[in-house]
Write an enzyme that holds these catalytic residues in place. Structure first.
Site, PDB file in Angstrom:
ATOM      1  CB  SER A 121      -0.930  -0.014   1.205  1.00  0.00           C
ATOM      2  OG  SER A 121      -0.238  -0.403   2.352  1.00  0.00           O
ATOM      3  CG  HIS A 142      -2.823  -0.470  -3.150  1.00  0.00           C
ATOM      4  ND1 HIS A 142      -3.019   0.851  -2.833  1.00  0.00           N
ATOM      5  CD2 HIS A 142      -3.061  -1.173  -2.007  1.00  0.00           C
ATOM      6  CE1 HIS A 142      -3.359   0.946  -1.566  1.00  0.00           C
ATOM      7  NE2 HIS A 142      -3.393  -0.263  -1.042  1.00  0.00           N
ATOM      8  CD  GLU A 154      -3.184   3.838  -5.509  1.00  0.00           C
ATOM      9  OE1 GLU A 154      -3.006   5.033  -5.492  1.00  0.00           O
ATOM     10  OE2 GLU A 154      -3.146   3.148  -4.461  1.00  0.00           O
ATOM     11  CG  ASN A 192      -2.832   4.006   1.387  1.00  0.00           C
ATOM     12  OD1 ASN A 192      -3.984   4.171   1.783  1.00  0.00           O
ATOM     13  ND2 ASN A 192      -2.337   2.819   1.119  1.00  0.00           N
TER      14      ASN A 192
HETATM   15  N1  CAA Z   1     -16.085  -8.277   3.037  1.00  0.00           N
HETATM   16  C1  CAA Z   1     -16.931  -8.541   2.029  1.00  0.00           C
HETATM   17  N2  CAA Z   1     -18.077  -7.868   1.825  1.00  0.00           N
HETATM   18  C2  CAA Z   1     -18.382  -6.884   2.693  1.00  0.00           C
HETATM   19  C3  CAA Z   1     -17.547  -6.554   3.776  1.00  0.00           C
HETATM   20  C4  CAA Z   1     -16.356  -7.289   3.931  1.00  0.00           C
HETATM   21  N3  CAA Z   1     -15.477  -7.042   4.912  1.00  0.00           N
HETATM   22  N4  CAA Z   1     -18.119  -5.548   4.467  1.00  0.00           N
HETATM   23  C5  CAA Z   1     -19.263  -5.253   3.834  1.00  0.00           C
HETATM   24  N5  CAA Z   1     -19.435  -6.050   2.755  1.00  0.00           N
HETATM   25  C6  CAA Z   1     -20.525  -6.009   1.788  1.00  0.00           C
HETATM   26  C7  CAA Z   1     -21.855  -6.364   2.376  1.00  0.00           C
HETATM   27  O1  CAA Z   1     -22.091  -7.742   2.332  1.00  0.00           O
HETATM   28  C8  CAA Z   1     -22.821  -5.609   1.485  1.00  0.00           C
HETATM   29  O2  CAA Z   1     -23.017  -6.363   0.283  1.00  0.00           O
HETATM   30  P1  CAA Z   1     -24.360  -6.248  -0.618  1.00  0.00           P
HETATM   31  O3  CAA Z   1     -24.388  -4.846  -1.145  1.00  0.00           O
HETATM   32  O4  CAA Z   1     -24.123  -7.276  -1.669  1.00  0.00           O
HETATM   33  O5  CAA Z   1     -25.481  -6.550   0.290  1.00  0.00           O
HETATM   34  C9  CAA Z   1     -22.070  -4.329   1.137  1.00  0.00           C
HETATM   35  O6  CAA Z   1     -20.680  -4.639   1.367  1.00  0.00           O
HETATM   36  C10 CAA Z   1     -22.435  -3.159   2.006  1.00  0.00           C
HETATM   37  O7  CAA Z   1     -22.260  -3.553   3.348  1.00  0.00           O
HETATM   38  P2  CAA Z   1     -23.153  -3.078   4.571  1.00  0.00           P
HETATM   39  O8  CAA Z   1     -24.512  -2.634   4.063  1.00  0.00           O
HETATM   40  O9  CAA Z   1     -23.100  -4.076   5.649  1.00  0.00           O
HETATM   41  O10 CAA Z   1     -22.345  -1.893   5.172  1.00  0.00           O
HETATM   42  P3  CAA Z   1     -22.079  -0.454   4.672  1.00  0.00           P
HETATM   43  O11 CAA Z   1     -23.115   0.058   3.737  1.00  0.00           O
HETATM   44  O12 CAA Z   1     -21.822   0.274   5.937  1.00  0.00           O
HETATM   45  O13 CAA Z   1     -20.730  -0.574   3.846  1.00  0.00           O
HETATM   46  C11 CAA Z   1     -18.401  -0.536   3.644  1.00  0.00           C
HETATM   47  C12 CAA Z   1     -19.585  -1.131   4.365  1.00  0.00           C
HETATM   48  C13 CAA Z   1     -18.485  -0.865   2.154  1.00  0.00           C
HETATM   49  C14 CAA Z   1     -17.156  -1.171   4.230  1.00  0.00           C
HETATM   50  C15 CAA Z   1     -18.430   1.036   3.815  1.00  0.00           C
HETATM   51  O14 CAA Z   1     -18.518   1.352   5.168  1.00  0.00           O
HETATM   52  C16 CAA Z   1     -17.232   1.728   3.231  1.00  0.00           C
HETATM   53  O15 CAA Z   1     -17.156   1.965   2.024  1.00  0.00           O
HETATM   54  N6  CAA Z   1     -16.253   2.090   4.093  1.00  0.00           N
HETATM   55  C17 CAA Z   1     -15.030   2.746   3.669  1.00  0.00           C
HETATM   56  C18 CAA Z   1     -14.064   1.705   3.177  1.00  0.00           C
HETATM   57  C19 CAA Z   1     -12.790   2.304   2.695  1.00  0.00           C
HETATM   58  O16 CAA Z   1     -12.553   3.503   2.710  1.00  0.00           O
HETATM   59  N7  CAA Z   1     -11.891   1.435   2.229  1.00  0.00           N
HETATM   60  C20 CAA Z   1     -10.603   1.842   1.765  1.00  0.00           C
HETATM   61  C21 CAA Z   1      -9.644   1.664   2.878  1.00  0.00           C
HETATM   62  S1  CAA Z   1      -8.064   2.175   2.396  1.00  0.00           S
HETATM   63  C22 CAA Z   1      -7.385   0.867   1.682  1.00  0.00           C
HETATM   64  O17 CAA Z   1      -7.892  -0.215   1.638  1.00  0.00           O
HETATM   65  C23 CAA Z   1      -6.050   1.138   1.125  1.00  0.00           C
HETATM   66  C24 CAA Z   1      -4.942   0.788   2.022  1.00  0.00           C
HETATM   67  O18 CAA Z   1      -3.924   0.384   1.514  1.00  0.00           O
HETATM   68  C25 CAA Z   1      -4.950   1.051   3.461  1.00  0.00           C
END
Ligand code: CAA
Length: 293
Positions: A121, A142, A154, A192
């Protein structure tokens, strides 16, 4: 000459590697999943099974499709299981020494044409590539967490990455139904470089007493329409990963504006790494997450 990818090896069966294995298998790739122990591989497979079962219960997938996807993923307790892989994606911890050791042990087990991708990342793709016997066939891929949900991948070329390697990677990203963005090989790439200083600033905001965990997260969820508050997101990413990325930005860009917040360091030293250890800025051991400050 174009390179066709059929079998993908994945190193690391945690939240990123498991997610990558799941989406690759769901898109028709043969997948071999590796980690440092069979227990970890089995735990990764169990998580994938649970994710797919949730999709079946929601009617997004049939039971037959789930069985087919799972059958495409095999356990790879040693790198010898990657001898027929066309691409191996490394998704181990965000630690350069560990990644170097992995690549040194991995290369002799691969066929000469195999590509290597790293899900790093923030660490330099060029520097990681130089530890392998094939920098032209090495690339940064990524994924974002949670991999099955997030649209973006990415892609980062190292200085030596060939056009064939890039095109094969682009084809894979498209086949798994994700959107690709290209970033140059500088610390933190794009996502990031922008996201982690925001999270680090949220931790400073907490450290300096400007707001509580709850008020900071509520402010950004409702005031900036972020799906998660920054502290909730930090716990989700893993506080050790957040700290590693800040250290890479701080050292790689040599600018004090990236210095990791001492409170982040303290949480990591305590072993409070977020959701994966069930404690971070929130305590996840009960029914509902409770702020720890
Ligand atoms: N694994 C698989 N599927 C998941 C999951 C997981 N951990 N968490 C949620 N889901 C799925 C759910 O099953 C649901 O699927 P359907 O649409 O098919 O029903 C969908 O995602 C939406 O989930 P929820 O309704 O339960 O929850 P939500 O609407 O609150 O969404 C979220 C959850 C998608 C995680 C949302 O909160 C979100 O987008 N959060 C921000 C995530 C983010 O910013 N990620 C980037 C992090 S940075 C990174 O990854 C880079 C790095 O190098 C650090």
């Amino acid at each position: 000459m174009s390179i066709e990818i059929r079998k993908v090896g994945v190193i690391g069966a945690g939240q990123m590697g498991g997610g990558i294995a799941q989406v690759a298998a769901a898109s028709g790739y043969e997948v071999a999943l590796n980690d440092i122990s069979e227990e970890r591989i089995n735990a990764g497979l169990a998580t994938i099974n649970g994710n797919l079962a949730r999709q079946v219960s929601k009617g997004h997938l049939t039971e037959e499709e789930k069985t087919l996807i799972l059958a495409r993923i095999t356990s790879a307790p040693t790198y010898e299981h990657f001898n027929d892989a066309d691409l191996v994606i490394e998704a181990a911890v965000e630690n350069e020494d560990i990644k170097r050791k992995i690549f040194q042990a991995l290369c002799p087990a691969l066929k000469p044409t195999a590509l290597i991708g790293t899900n790093t990342s923030s660490i330099s793709v060029t520097r990681l590539a130089s530890t392998t016997d094939r920098p032209e066939q090495f690339i940064g891929i990524h994924f974002m967490n949670p991999v099955p949900v997030m649209q973006l991948v990415e892609v980062i070329r190292g200085i030596a990455t060939s056009e064939e390697t890039f095109e094969a990677t682009r084809a894979l990203v498209e086949k798994i139904g994700k959107s690709l963005t290209v970033a140059e090989d500088f610390p933190g790439f794009i996502v990031n470089r922008i996201l982690l200083p925001m999270i680090n600033e949220a931790i400073y905001t907490l450290y300096e007493g400007v707001g509580s965990v709850e008020s900071i997260d509520t402010a950004m969820r409702l005031g900036a329409n972020h799906p998660m508050g920054p502290l909730q997101l930090a716990d989700f990413i893993g506080l050790d990963t957040c700290l590693s990325i800040m250290q890479v930005l701080y050292e790689g860009l040599a600018d004090s504006k990236y210095r990791p917040c001492p409170l982040l360091v303290k949480y990591v030293e305590a072993g409070w790494l977020g959701r994966k250890t069930r404690r971070g800025f929130y305590d996840y051991r009960g029914e509902k997450p409770v702020p720890t400050r």
